[in-house]
Scaffold this motif. Sequence first.
Motif, short mmCIF file in Angstrom:
data_model
loop_
_atom_site.label_atom_id
_atom_site.label_comp_id
_atom_site.label_asym_id
_atom_site.label_seq_id
_atom_site.Cartn_x
_atom_site.Cartn_y
_atom_site.Cartn_z
N SER A 146 0.89 -1.16 0.11
CA SER A 146 0.08 -0.02 -0.28
C SER A 146 0.87 1.25 0.03
N TYR A 147 0.45 2.20 -0.59
CA TYR A 147 1.29 3.32 -0.80
C TYR A 147 0.15 4.77 -0.89
N ARG A 148 0.60 5.90 -0.58
CA ARG A 148 0.01 7.20 -0.19
C ARG A 148 0.47 8.05 -1.36
N PRO A 170 14.13 5.82 0.30
CA PRO A 170 12.94 5.00 0.82
C PRO A 170 12.14 4.44 -0.20
N PRO A 171 11.42 3.39 0.07
CA PRO A 171 10.56 2.66 -0.79
C PRO A 171 9.27 3.48 -1.46
N GLN A 172 9.06 3.85 -2.44
CA GLN A 172 8.26 4.56 -3.01
C GLN A 172 7.45 3.76 -4.64
N VAL A 194 3.29 2.83 2.62
CA VAL A 194 2.68 2.70 3.82
C VAL A 194 2.77 1.81 4.62
N GLY A 195 2.58 0.32 3.91
CA GLY A 195 2.79 -1.03 4.57
C GLY A 195 2.35 -2.14 3.82
N VAL A 196 2.67 -3.28 3.95
CA VAL A 196 2.68 -4.42 3.24
C VAL A 196 1.76 -5.43 4.06
N SER A 197 1.02 -6.25 3.53
CA SER A 197 0.15 -7.47 3.91
C SER A 197 0.37 -8.61 3.18
#
Length: 197
Positions: A146-148, A170-172, A194-197
């Motif tokens: 997920s990314y913002r 940073p990761p983008q 934002v995060g990973v699931s």
Amino acid sequence: MLQRIRFVSSITLIYVLTIGTVSGLLYSSHLFGTPVWAVSKTPVVHHKPVKLPPKVISGKPIRIVIASAGIDLAIDEGQYNETTGTWTLSETHAQFAVMTALANDHAGTTFIYGHGTDTVLGKIGTTPPPAGTIAQLYTDNNHIFSYRLETVSNLQPADTSIFDDTVNGPPQLVVQTCTGAFSQWRTMFTFTFVGVS
């Protein structure tokens, strides 16, 4: 005979003096500190723990979803052909530029691009979503990143600075499509991880 007595007396005297001196040293060291026979301690060196490399979660993007903009697309591999000066493009899918970073939680830029048509990425090209919009990348190994959305910028087609360094930082996620009356702009949507699931 007298010489022998003197010799034995001298040896005895040396022996007594040696014993006396050693005993005196042992006694005084007992009174004033560490016994002389104690082995000196080697100083303990405290090393900082070795930092292990982080366990990176990554995967090849196969689907992009920007739900609030009505985008849900399969992703194909995309490459640049130096001979023809063109990029791989699809009329129905987005492309992952394979020379950029895989989707990951550690570092680098993942670059997704596609046509500025309604069937591909035209919906965000004509009406850019607001900052804070969430994009999700689904990967071939069942992760969802997920990314913002942070920024939107228009670049000239010849501006390839986005590819100068795609492995550091940073990761983008950067999503690019063509915009303008004559598709004269390359509009870049830069999303932060934002995060990973």
